[in-house]
Scaffold this motif. Sequence first.
Motif, PDB file in Angstrom:
ATOM      1  N   GLY A  72       1.168  -1.262  -0.062  1.00  0.00           N
ATOM      2  CA  GLY A  72      -0.268  -0.068   0.193  1.00  0.00           C
ATOM      3  C   GLY A  72       0.875   1.530  -0.024  1.00  0.00           C
ATOM      4  O   GLY A  72       0.745   1.927  -0.341  1.00  0.00           O
ATOM      5  N   ALA A  73       2.485   0.985   0.586  1.00  0.00           N
ATOM      6  CA  ALA A  73       2.181   2.445   0.473  1.00  0.00           C
ATOM      7  C   ALA A  73       3.482   3.088  -0.619  1.00  0.00           C
ATOM      8  O   ALA A  73       3.751   3.977  -0.827  1.00  0.00           O
ATOM      9  CB  ALA A  73       3.780   2.619   2.153  1.00  0.00           C
ATOM     10  N   VAL A  74       3.692   1.289  -1.244  1.00  0.00           N
ATOM     11  CA  VAL A  74       4.521   1.890  -2.434  1.00  0.00           C
ATOM     12  C   VAL A  74       3.273   2.392  -3.822  1.00  0.00           C
ATOM     13  O   VAL A  74       3.903   3.370  -4.264  1.00  0.00           O
ATOM     14  CB  VAL A  74       5.044  -0.033  -3.105  1.00  0.00           C
ATOM     15  N   LEU A  75       2.038   1.412  -3.239  1.00  0.00           N
ATOM     16  CA  LEU A  75       0.930   1.935  -4.831  1.00  0.00           C
ATOM     17  C   LEU A  75       1.456   3.742  -4.098  1.00  0.00           C
ATOM     18  O   LEU A  75       0.750   4.421  -4.979  1.00  0.00           O
ATOM     19  CB  LEU A  75      -0.169   1.649  -4.665  1.00  0.00           C
ATOM     20  N   ALA A  76       1.158   4.431  -2.804  1.00  0.00           N
ATOM     21  CA  ALA A  76       0.468   5.529  -2.640  1.00  0.00           C
ATOM     22  C   ALA A  76       1.637   6.729  -3.136  1.00  0.00           C
ATOM     23  O   ALA A  76       1.526   7.344  -3.544  1.00  0.00           O
ATOM     24  CB  ALA A  76       0.399   5.311  -1.080  1.00  0.00           C
ATOM     25  N   PHE A  77       2.992   5.697  -2.814  1.00  0.00           N
ATOM     26  CA  PHE A  77       3.808   6.973  -3.196  1.00  0.00           C
ATOM     27  C   PHE A  77       3.810   6.913  -5.010  1.00  0.00           C
ATOM     28  O   PHE A  77       4.421   8.073  -4.905  1.00  0.00           O
ATOM     29  CB  PHE A  77       5.719   5.819  -3.171  1.00  0.00           C
ATOM     30  N   VAL A  78       3.857   5.903  -5.116  1.00  0.00           N
ATOM     31  CA  VAL A  78       3.588   6.258  -6.645  1.00  0.00           C
ATOM     32  C   VAL A  78       2.736   7.276  -7.533  1.00  0.00           C
ATOM     33  O   VAL A  78       2.449   8.157  -8.234  1.00  0.00           O
ATOM     34  CB  VAL A  78       3.265   5.157  -7.835  1.00  0.00           C
ATOM     35  N   ALA A  91       6.541  11.215   2.511  1.00  0.00           N
ATOM     36  CA  ALA A  91       6.281  10.786   3.594  1.00  0.00           C
ATOM     37  C   ALA A  91       5.173   9.226   3.678  1.00  0.00           C
ATOM     38  O   ALA A  91       5.808   7.923   4.431  1.00  0.00           O
ATOM     39  CB  ALA A  91       4.629  11.519   4.024  1.00  0.00           C
ATOM     40  N   CYS A  92       5.240   8.984   2.774  1.00  0.00           N
ATOM     41  CA  CYS A  92       4.433   7.462   2.326  1.00  0.00           C
ATOM     42  C   CYS A  92       6.236   6.790   2.253  1.00  0.00           C
ATOM     43  O   CYS A  92       5.752   5.775   2.626  1.00  0.00           O
ATOM     44  CB  CYS A  92       3.970   7.152   0.738  1.00  0.00           C
ATOM     45  N   PHE A  93       7.029   6.831   1.475  1.00  0.00           N
ATOM     46  CA  PHE A  93       8.733   6.326   1.506  1.00  0.00           C
ATOM     47  C   PHE A  93       8.751   5.626   3.766  1.00  0.00           C
ATOM     48  O   PHE A  93       9.047   5.311   3.451  1.00  0.00           O
ATOM     49  CB  PHE A  93       9.341   6.722   0.968  1.00  0.00           C
ATOM     50  N   LEU A  94       8.491   6.384   3.829  1.00  0.00           N
ATOM     51  CA  LEU A  94       8.867   6.629   5.479  1.00  0.00           C
ATOM     52  C   LEU A  94       7.868   5.770   6.054  1.00  0.00           C
ATOM     53  O   LEU A  94       8.186   5.080   7.331  1.00  0.00           O
ATOM     54  CB  LEU A  94       8.895   8.173   6.195  1.00  0.00           C
ATOM     55  N   PHE A  95       7.448   5.815   5.518  1.00  0.00           N
ATOM     56  CA  PHE A  95       6.003   4.650   6.383  1.00  0.00           C
ATOM     57  C   PHE A  95       5.726   3.354   5.588  1.00  0.00           C
ATOM     58  O   PHE A  95       5.698   2.357   6.765  1.00  0.00           O
ATOM     59  CB  PHE A  95       4.245   4.956   5.765  1.00  0.00           C
ATOM     60  N   LEU A  96       6.726   3.116   4.164  1.00  0.00           N
ATOM     61  CA  LEU A  96       7.511   1.782   3.725  1.00  0.00           C
ATOM     62  C   LEU A  96       8.466   1.478   4.937  1.00  0.00           C
ATOM     63  O   LEU A  96       8.544   0.262   5.147  1.00  0.00           O
ATOM     64  CB  LEU A  96       7.922   2.023   2.339  1.00  0.00           C
ATOM     65  N   GLY A 132      17.790  10.082   4.970  1.00  0.00           N
ATOM     66  CA  GLY A 132      17.401  11.380   3.906  1.00  0.00           C
ATOM     67  C   GLY A 132      16.662  11.542   2.858  1.00  0.00           C
ATOM     68  O   GLY A 132      16.586  12.604   3.398  1.00  0.00           O
ATOM     69  N   SER A 133      15.672  10.598   3.670  1.00  0.00           N
ATOM     70  CA  SER A 133      14.105  11.397   3.566  1.00  0.00           C
ATOM     71  C   SER A 133      13.475  12.403   3.933  1.00  0.00           C
ATOM     72  O   SER A 133      12.819  13.476   3.705  1.00  0.00           O
ATOM     73  CB  SER A 133      13.208   9.794   3.237  1.00  0.00           C
ATOM     74  N   VAL A 134      14.028  11.816   5.632  1.00  0.00           N
ATOM     75  CA  VAL A 134      13.992  13.286   6.292  1.00  0.00           C
ATOM     76  C   VAL A 134      14.888  14.732   6.163  1.00  0.00           C
ATOM     77  O   VAL A 134      14.138  15.293   6.907  1.00  0.00           O
ATOM     78  CB  VAL A 134      14.082  12.631   8.173  1.00  0.00           C
ATOM     79  N   LEU A 135      15.300  14.600   5.919  1.00  0.00           N
ATOM     80  CA  LEU A 135      16.469  15.890   5.473  1.00  0.00           C
ATOM     81  C   LEU A 135      15.907  16.188   4.132  1.00  0.00           C
ATOM     82  O   LEU A 135      15.556  17.281   4.298  1.00  0.00           O
ATOM     83  CB  LEU A 135      17.341  15.463   5.257  1.00  0.00           C
ATOM     84  N   MET A 136      14.858  15.550   3.217  1.00  0.00           N
ATOM     85  CA  MET A 136      14.796  16.488   1.726  1.00  0.00           C
ATOM     86  C   MET A 136      13.097  16.622   2.916  1.00  0.00           C
ATOM     87  O   MET A 136      13.152  18.146   2.006  1.00  0.00           O
ATOM     88  CB  MET A 136      14.210  15.376   1.450  1.00  0.00           C
ATOM     89  N   ILE A 137      13.319  16.321   3.620  1.00  0.00           N
ATOM     90  CA  ILE A 137      10.769  17.095   3.495  1.00  0.00           C
ATOM     91  C   ILE A 137      11.348  18.064   4.583  1.00  0.00           C
ATOM     92  O   ILE A 137      11.029  18.760   4.336  1.00  0.00           O
ATOM     93  CB  ILE A 137      11.029  15.934   4.419  1.00  0.00           C
ATOM     94  N   ALA A 138      12.551  18.090   5.531  1.00  0.00           N
ATOM     95  CA  ALA A 138      12.464  19.504   6.424  1.00  0.00           C
ATOM     96  C   ALA A 138      13.611  20.196   5.665  1.00  0.00           C
ATOM     97  O   ALA A 138      13.047  21.846   6.063  1.00  0.00           O
ATOM     98  CB  ALA A 138      14.080  18.747   7.899  1.00  0.00           C
ATOM     99  N   SER A 139      13.891  19.884   3.836  1.00  0.00           N
ATOM    100  CA  SER A 139      14.017  21.081   3.397  1.00  0.00           C
ATOM    101  C   SER A 139      13.874  21.827   2.095  1.00  0.00           C
ATOM    102  O   SER A 139      13.474  22.758   1.581  1.00  0.00           O
ATOM    103  CB  SER A 139      15.625  20.642   2.214  1.00  0.00           C
ATOM    104  N   GLY A 140      12.211  20.970   2.860  1.00  0.00           N
ATOM    105  CA  GLY A 140      11.307  21.749   1.896  1.00  0.00           C
ATOM    106  C   GLY A 140      11.202  21.239   0.282  1.00  0.00           C
ATOM    107  O   GLY A 140      11.217  21.790  -0.490  1.00  0.00           O
ATOM    108  N   MET A 141      12.269  20.287   0.341  1.00  0.00           N
ATOM    109  CA  MET A 141      12.737  19.873  -1.579  1.00  0.00           C
ATOM    110  C   MET A 141      13.537  19.887  -1.612  1.00  0.00           C
ATOM    111  O   MET A 141      13.662  21.025  -3.162  1.00  0.00           O
ATOM    112  CB  MET A 141      11.378  19.190  -1.960  1.00  0.00           C
ATOM    113  N   GLY A 142      14.606  21.207  -1.217  1.00  0.00           N
ATOM    114  CA  GLY A 142      15.496  21.651  -1.542  1.00  0.00           C
ATOM    115  C   GLY A 142      14.997  23.362  -1.194  1.00  0.00           C
ATOM    116  O   GLY A 142      15.875  23.936  -2.100  1.00  0.00           O
TER     117      GLY A 142
END
Length: 373
Positions: A72-78, A91-96, A132-142
């Motif tokens: 379910g997490a992968v389908l939501a990520f896609v 966020a979906c990837f972090l849940f995965l 890595g995913s947390v840093l990307m979210i915290a950066s506002g995706m750059g």
Amino acid sequence: MFPLGILCGLLGVGHWVLWSAGWLAESHSFFHASMQVQGFLTCFVVGFLMTALPKFLGAEPARLAEVACPVGAVLAFVAFSLSQKMIAAQACFLFLLASTILFAARRLPKRTKSPPGSFILIGFGLTHAFLGSVLMIASGMGVNNAAWMEIGRQMLQIGFLLCLVLGIAGYLAPFLMGYAGDPSCDPNVSPLRGIGPMAVSLHGLVGLVIGASFFIEPHHASWSAGLRAFVALAELCLFARIYRPLRKKTGFSFFFWVACWMVPLGLLTVFFWPDYRIAGLHVLFIAGFSLMIFSFGLMVVLSHGAEAQLLNGSLIPLKVVGVTVLLAAAMRYVADIDAWHYKMWIHSASGTWVLAAGFWLIYIFPKLWRPPT
């Protein structure tokens, strides 16, 4: 998870096919990279861990609900990635990742066997992916912090898979290549199987060095690339023993061995020829990671589908896939050298990889749905 991973790969690489054919107005390299790493490769990693970890630990196999969570997490990520809602996709990837870590954590206290020492690198890999995913979210995706975005992206796209490959290959490669039973090695203390403090410390040091390299990179890009290249080469030579000639003369063993070598070679290309960094990374990802996925994934499917005897045969389908993937890697490398014909090479490389992935899926899919005997 394996067919789902192939579908993610077809989306991520098919994007380049559409762009190079002129059917997309612009290319989205971040979509391509995230779909390949967080979709294609991660699906195979999670599928392997949920299949093999219970056997390594002597614990109960995966339950249906535990499998449903990552699916379910992968389908939501896609879905979120296609709609360009990148923070929701992360966020979906972090849940995965959380569901995979919880799956392992439930079995560790009840284990009847100790995991191999090299598997500590699996923990480092999952940590790289999570941070890595947390840093990307915290950066506002750059948008808010470009430095955090770059560090997080590197940890996720390189550190995550690199640590996992080193951890798994460091234990399984000697067995898959036919030289695990070296009589000169005491099986009780050999680093091939050992869980002693020295082996665990060496594996842990590799994970720490790889993690530290991403924080060094903004200041010393060349040094950080060199650190990753040389610790990967040392790990694969010391524990996976890839420098030794193959004893098991099968197509599966050969392509797995080639993929193991392509991992440090891709990293060394980035170090020695920084102008061709992207080309070197594609050697790592296509000829290294994806070739390893196709060869190792086929072994998992056949061995768990009661057809392990095929691994010792001619295995023509894997040879077709292996040669095709290596051809795709070569064409993608040439694309950065022959810049005048960049679009042509990109089209050829992406189309060739799509054919390989599609053929692999067609071959293995019926074997995933065998009726009970």
